[in-house]
Every structure is written in C-alpha cells, then in structure tokens.
Design a protein around this motif. Structure first.
Motif, PDB file in Angstrom:
ATOM      1  N   PRO A  42       0.417 -43.828  10.864  1.00  0.00           N
ATOM      2  CA  PRO A  42      -0.948 -44.335  11.124  1.00  0.00           C
ATOM      3  C   PRO A  42      -1.482 -43.778  12.441  1.00  0.00           C
ATOM      4  O   PRO A  42      -1.419 -44.435  13.490  1.00  0.00           O
ATOM      5  N   ARG A  43      -2.048 -42.607  12.398  1.00  0.00           N
ATOM      6  CA  ARG A  43      -2.501 -41.946  13.628  1.00  0.00           C
ATOM      7  C   ARG A  43      -3.572 -42.730  14.386  1.00  0.00           C
ATOM      8  O   ARG A  43      -3.603 -42.678  15.619  1.00  0.00           O
ATOM      9  N   PRO A  44      -4.498 -43.458  13.702  1.00  0.00           N
ATOM     10  CA  PRO A  44      -5.468 -44.226  14.483  1.00  0.00           C
ATOM     11  C   PRO A  44      -4.813 -45.232  15.436  1.00  0.00           C
ATOM     12  O   PRO A  44      -5.321 -45.474  16.528  1.00  0.00           O
ATOM     13  N   LEU A  45      -3.692 -45.797  15.022  1.00  0.00           N
ATOM     14  CA  LEU A  45      -3.004 -46.765  15.873  1.00  0.00           C
ATOM     15  C   LEU A  45      -2.490 -46.080  17.148  1.00  0.00           C
ATOM     16  O   LEU A  45      -2.628 -46.614  18.257  1.00  0.00           O
ATOM     17  N   LEU A  46      -1.919 -44.896  17.002  1.00  0.00           N
ATOM     18  CA  LEU A  46      -1.416 -44.155  18.165  1.00  0.00           C
ATOM     19  C   LEU A  46      -2.569 -43.738  19.063  1.00  0.00           C
ATOM     20  O   LEU A  46      -2.485 -43.835  20.289  1.00  0.00           O
ATOM     21  N   HIS A  47      -3.651 -43.282  18.443  1.00  0.00           N
ATOM     22  CA  HIS A  47      -4.824 -42.850  19.204  1.00  0.00           C
ATOM     23  C   HIS A  47      -5.410 -44.015  19.991  1.00  0.00           C
ATOM     24  O   HIS A  47      -5.799 -43.867  21.170  1.00  0.00           O
ATOM     25  N   ALA A  48      -5.466 -45.196  19.381  1.00  0.00           N
ATOM     26  CA  ALA A  48      -6.032 -46.362  20.060  1.00  0.00           C
ATOM     27  C   ALA A  48      -5.228 -46.734  21.299  1.00  0.00           C
ATOM     28  O   ALA A  48      -5.776 -47.276  22.265  1.00  0.00           O
ATOM     29  N   ALA A  49      -3.942 -46.423  21.280  1.00  0.00           N
ATOM     30  CA  ALA A  49      -3.084 -46.743  22.417  1.00  0.00           C
ATOM     31  C   ALA A  49      -3.176 -45.687  23.518  1.00  0.00           C
ATOM     32  O   ALA A  49      -2.479 -45.804  24.531  1.00  0.00           O
ATOM     33  N   GLU A 167     -12.432 -48.371  16.741  1.00  0.00           N
ATOM     34  CA  GLU A 167     -13.065 -47.126  17.174  1.00  0.00           C
ATOM     35  C   GLU A 167     -12.207 -45.914  16.763  1.00  0.00           C
ATOM     36  O   GLU A 167     -12.733 -44.890  16.317  1.00  0.00           O
ATOM     37  N   SER A 168     -10.892 -46.041  16.888  1.00  0.00           N
ATOM     38  CA  SER A 168     -10.018 -44.945  16.466  1.00  0.00           C
ATOM     39  C   SER A 168     -10.093 -44.741  14.951  1.00  0.00           C
ATOM     40  O   SER A 168     -10.084 -43.603  14.469  1.00  0.00           O
ATOM     41  N   ILE A 169     -10.165 -45.839  14.205  1.00  0.00           N
ATOM     42  CA  ILE A 169     -10.320 -45.723  12.749  1.00  0.00           C
ATOM     43  C   ILE A 169     -11.625 -44.993  12.432  1.00  0.00           C
ATOM     44  O   ILE A 169     -11.672 -44.132  11.544  1.00  0.00           O
ATOM     45  N   ARG A 170     -12.679 -45.295  13.178  1.00  0.00           N
ATOM     46  CA  ARG A 170     -13.969 -44.619  12.959  1.00  0.00           C
ATOM     47  C   ARG A 170     -13.848 -43.104  13.214  1.00  0.00           C
ATOM     48  O   ARG A 170     -14.344 -42.289  12.423  1.00  0.00           O
ATOM     49  N   PRO A 279     -12.532 -49.089   6.027  1.00  0.00           N
ATOM     50  CA  PRO A 279     -13.514 -50.009   6.614  1.00  0.00           C
ATOM     51  C   PRO A 279     -13.461 -49.944   8.142  1.00  0.00           C
ATOM     52  O   PRO A 279     -12.392 -49.719   8.724  1.00  0.00           O
ATOM     53  N   GLU A 280     -14.602 -50.143   8.760  1.00  0.00           N
ATOM     54  CA  GLU A 280     -14.672 -50.055  10.220  1.00  0.00           C
ATOM     55  C   GLU A 280     -14.972 -51.401  10.867  1.00  0.00           C
ATOM     56  O   GLU A 280     -15.308 -51.467  12.046  1.00  0.00           O
ATOM     57  N   ARG A 281     -14.884 -52.452  10.068  1.00  0.00           N
ATOM     58  CA  ARG A 281     -15.049 -53.804  10.592  1.00  0.00           C
ATOM     59  C   ARG A 281     -13.891 -54.659  10.106  1.00  0.00           C
ATOM     60  O   ARG A 281     -13.406 -54.487   8.986  1.00  0.00           O
ATOM     61  N   GLY A 282     -13.471 -55.625  10.959  1.00  0.00           N
ATOM     62  CA  GLY A 282     -12.390 -56.525  10.588  1.00  0.00           C
ATOM     63  C   GLY A 282     -11.204 -56.352  11.517  1.00  0.00           C
ATOM     64  O   GLY A 282     -11.316 -55.788  12.616  1.00  0.00           O
ATOM     65  N   ILE A 287      -6.692 -53.587   8.172  1.00  0.00           N
ATOM     66  CA  ILE A 287      -7.331 -52.420   7.533  1.00  0.00           C
ATOM     67  C   ILE A 287      -6.292 -51.335   7.247  1.00  0.00           C
ATOM     68  O   ILE A 287      -6.247 -50.769   6.147  1.00  0.00           O
ATOM     69  N   LEU A 288      -5.436 -51.054   8.229  1.00  0.00           N
ATOM     70  CA  LEU A 288      -4.409 -50.014   8.023  1.00  0.00           C
ATOM     71  C   LEU A 288      -3.406 -50.431   6.952  1.00  0.00           C
ATOM     72  O   LEU A 288      -2.917 -49.606   6.176  1.00  0.00           O
ATOM     73  N   THR A 289      -3.102 -51.739   6.917  1.00  0.00           N
ATOM     74  CA  THR A 289      -2.165 -52.238   5.896  1.00  0.00           C
ATOM     75  C   THR A 289      -2.765 -52.097   4.506  1.00  0.00           C
ATOM     76  O   THR A 289      -2.123 -51.561   3.588  1.00  0.00           O
ATOM     77  N   GLU A 290      -3.982 -52.567   4.338  1.00  0.00           N
ATOM     78  CA  GLU A 290      -4.636 -52.479   3.030  1.00  0.00           C
ATOM     79  C   GLU A 290      -4.790 -51.023   2.610  1.00  0.00           C
ATOM     80  O   GLU A 290      -4.651 -50.685   1.424  1.00  0.00           O
ATOM     81  N   ALA A 291      -5.075 -50.159   3.587  1.00  0.00           N
ATOM     82  CA  ALA A 291      -5.265 -48.740   3.272  1.00  0.00           C
ATOM     83  C   ALA A 291      -3.983 -48.126   2.715  1.00  0.00           C
ATOM     84  O   ALA A 291      -4.020 -47.342   1.760  1.00  0.00           O
ATOM     85  N   TYR A 292      -2.839 -48.497   3.311  1.00  0.00           N
ATOM     86  CA  TYR A 292      -1.586 -47.922   2.803  1.00  0.00           C
ATOM     87  C   TYR A 292      -1.280 -48.435   1.400  1.00  0.00           C
ATOM     88  O   TYR A 292      -0.822 -47.694   0.527  1.00  0.00           O
TER      89      TYR A 292
END
Length: 386
Positions: A42-49, A167-170, A279-282, A287-292
């Motif tokens: 999940p790259r957005p998670l790493l990016h957010a950190a 924001e990273s997900i976006r 999704p970019e809200r919530g 969101i990452l869990t549902e996406a996987y």
C-alpha cells in the motif's frame, strides 16, 4: 521528444546506485526510504508517513551474481539472488527498511534471510489476506495496515493523520489515472506507444516521487502526440505471467521486433493493482482495506474464490482486441507456472491462440525467443479472423 523521456526512464531504472533516491532523501533530513519487493504494497500509506516507496524489481541483466548465489538453491527464481547481491554490495545504503509482501515461499524465505543478514535494518514480512470476507480477512488486513503505519511513524518520527492518508490516496489516484490513460492509448494505437517504452515510463514510477511520476507520464503522452508516429502493422498480443520477476527490457523489444504489438500485459502489476481509483473520503485504512478486498486485479499470487482467472484473461484479450496470448513466465516462478496449464486450457477452449516460453531477469540471448515469437506473430497475421 518521447525518445528523450524514455531514455531518462531507462537510465533511472538501470541505476543501481539509486542516485535519485539519495538526492530525494538528502533534500530533507526527515525523509525516509522504504524498499519493497514485488508485487503489491500500500504505497499511499508509506507516502503519507513521509517515505519514498521504492520497488526493487531485481537486478536485471546488469548485475553479476557472485555472492547472491551462495544463499539460494539452484531451483528457484533469479530475483532474490540479484536482490541479495545488490544488498551485499551496499547498494541499499540509503534505504531505511524493506517490505516483503506475501507473494510466494521464496519471498517469505528471503525476508527471514534478510533479517539474519541485516538485523539492524527494519524489515517486515507484509502479510496479505487470502480470505476476502470483510469480517475475517478484512479485519486482519486492517490490523496489518495499522501495524505497518505505526512502524512507519516510528521510523519517520511523524504522526500520520487521516487527512495525510487521504491526500496520499488522492495523489496515487492521479497516478493510477495517468497510467490507465497510457494503457488505453497503448491498446488503441500500440504502434505509437510501444510496450517497451511504456514499460520504462511506468517502471520509473517504482522509484520516483508519485507526483513527479504522474507529471512524467503525462509529459510522455503529450510528446508522443506531438511526434505523429507512423502506423505499422503487427499481431496484437497479450503478454501474461511476468507479474513478479520482470523480463529484461530487451526481451520486450525482441517481442516487438518479432512483429508483436503488445496491447496488454501484467508487467509491473503493482502499478495497476487496483482496478479503479479509490474513494478519497472516509477512513484511510478502511479505504485501503476495502480496495484490497474488492478492487484488486486478478493475479496468480492472490487466491480469491470470487475471482475466475480464466475469465479475466479472456476478458483482457477481448477488451484489448488481441489476436493471441503469449505466456511469458520467469523460470521457477511457482505462482505463474502453476496457473499456466489452467490458463492455456482456457484459451484453447475459447479458440484464442497462445504460445509460451520462460525467461530469467538476466536472460541475454533472445534469438530463440525472437524466432518463436515471430512464428507465432506470423501465424496470427495469416490465420486470425481480423
């Protein structure tokens, strides 16, 4: 010119001194770098950190394996050898940790070996769910994401707010949309967007900052538009099976020289893991869990009882208007080679021609593959119904 952009990408992905990574990190002392093995993290998670996720796709044909061979038996794929070779040569000096996704036993064993070789460096075997019930696999995966996020916060010393993750997900959605647009153009005009060029452009995203890479993809597409490349004919093929250890770039060029227009493939599958923008809200972890669970593409490394792999490949052939399939699997890649008979039979049942061969990331001789692919491409041109 698109050729200049592609050349820059090729230099980037073949630079095993990781100069881009070193410069990115040097720009801000709080920045951290997290390497990861294929296929998906999940790259957005790493990016957010505040991390730069860097995908290590292997050493290709540029890395001579000397020390890496000492750690593995002969009957496994090549990727872990070059990975260890790069590590033992000190190429990962600017990396602060590594993620080993649960893809196969080889990657699992590599993660354990890594912890023995480099005990002071963060390393995590990143478990992915094989149960897609939100109440079972979903809860498990969300816990894994939360643990990973907590580890990243320790490494960066930075608390990640939900807004940071959204924001990273976006930003990764924008990247996904750019790559999806490139894939669409490839299917429509493969002579304008050769697979070998698109591959280099997309693979650069395994190293670059996500926003910079999104701009690069758009710049490449605009440059191709301006170049007005001439039409040339060929046999439209889907390449399947090369989702983990990556084929040498020259192998992709060899297929093109043999008359194949590669209109779809599973190279660099992690770049196209989700089938839609997220999704970019919530809640970001939800969101990452549902996406996987619900938005992941099919893969031989992922068991999903609701996903029929044979139908997905047939659909990919139909949507890309391909004439046939080339099964192109790394030697000793269990997930890919175990699915090969099933997928070949599915193509036979549907009357879709196919051919197959194996490779290793350091394959250097392509004449036999060129002859085989050329014969297949010619047969498609002569006897396909298009």
């Amino acid at each position: 010119m698109p050729e200049h952009i592609v050349r820059r990408c090729e230099e980037l992905i073949s630079d095993f001194s990781f100069d881009y990574v070193r410069r990115w990190k040097a720009a801000d002392p709080t920045r951290r770098v997290m390497g990861f093995l294929p296929i998906y993290v999940p790259r957005p998670l790493l990016h957010a950190a505040g991390m730069l996720p860097v995908g290590i796709m292997g050493g290709g044909s540029q890395v001579e394996i000397i020390k890496g061979d000492a750690y593995f038996q002969s009957y496994i794929c090549h990727l872990p050898r070059s990975f260890v070779e790069l590590a033992m040569d000190g190429k990962f000096a600017d990396f602060d940790g590594f993620l080993f996704p649960s893809i196969c036993d080889v990657i699992r064993n590599l993660s354990g070996m890594w912890k023995l070789l480099f005990p002071g460096l963060y390393a995590k075997y990143f478990d992915l769910p094989q149960n897609f019930d939100p109440e079972l696999g979903g809860k498990f995966y969300r816990q894994e994401l939360a643990k990973l996020l907590a580890d990243c916060e320790v490494l960066t010393g930075r608390k990640v707010a939900n807004a940071d993750l959204l924001e990273s997900i976006r930003l990764y959605n924008l990247n996904y949309q750019a790559i999806t647009q490139l894939d669409y153009r490839r299917r429509r005009e493969p002579w304008c967007y050769p697979a070998s060029e698109a591959y280099a452009v997309v693979r650069a995203g395994m190293i670059m900052d996500v926003s910079e890479h999104t701009d690069l993809v758009h710049t490449y597409m605009n440059a191709v538009d301006a170049a007005e490349r001439p039409f040339h004919d060929g046999s439209r093929v889907v390449v399947s099976g090369a989702f983990c250890e990556q084929p040498p770039l020259d192998l992709i060029r060899t297929l093109e020289l043999a008359g194949c227009l590669i209109v779809a493939d599973d190279f660099l599958l992690g770049s196209r893991w989700h089938t839609t923008a997220l999704p970019e809200r919530g809640d970001g972890l939800d969101i990452l869990t549902e996406a996987y669970l619900r938005r992941s593409t099919y893969s031989s490394s992922r068991y999903d009882p609701l996903c029929e792999k044979r139908d997905h490949l047939a659909l990919q052939v139909a949507e890309s208007k391909a004439d046939g399939v080339i099964f192109c699997a790394p030697s000793f890649c269990d997930p890919s080679l175990l699915d090969l008979p099933l997928l070949q039979a599915a193509m036979d049942e549907r009357g879709i021609p196919s051919a197959h061969f194996k490779y290793a990331e350091n394959t250097g001789q392509f004449q036999a593959i060129r002859e085989q692919a050329g014969t297949f491409a010619d047969s498609l041109m002569l006897w396909s119904e298009r």
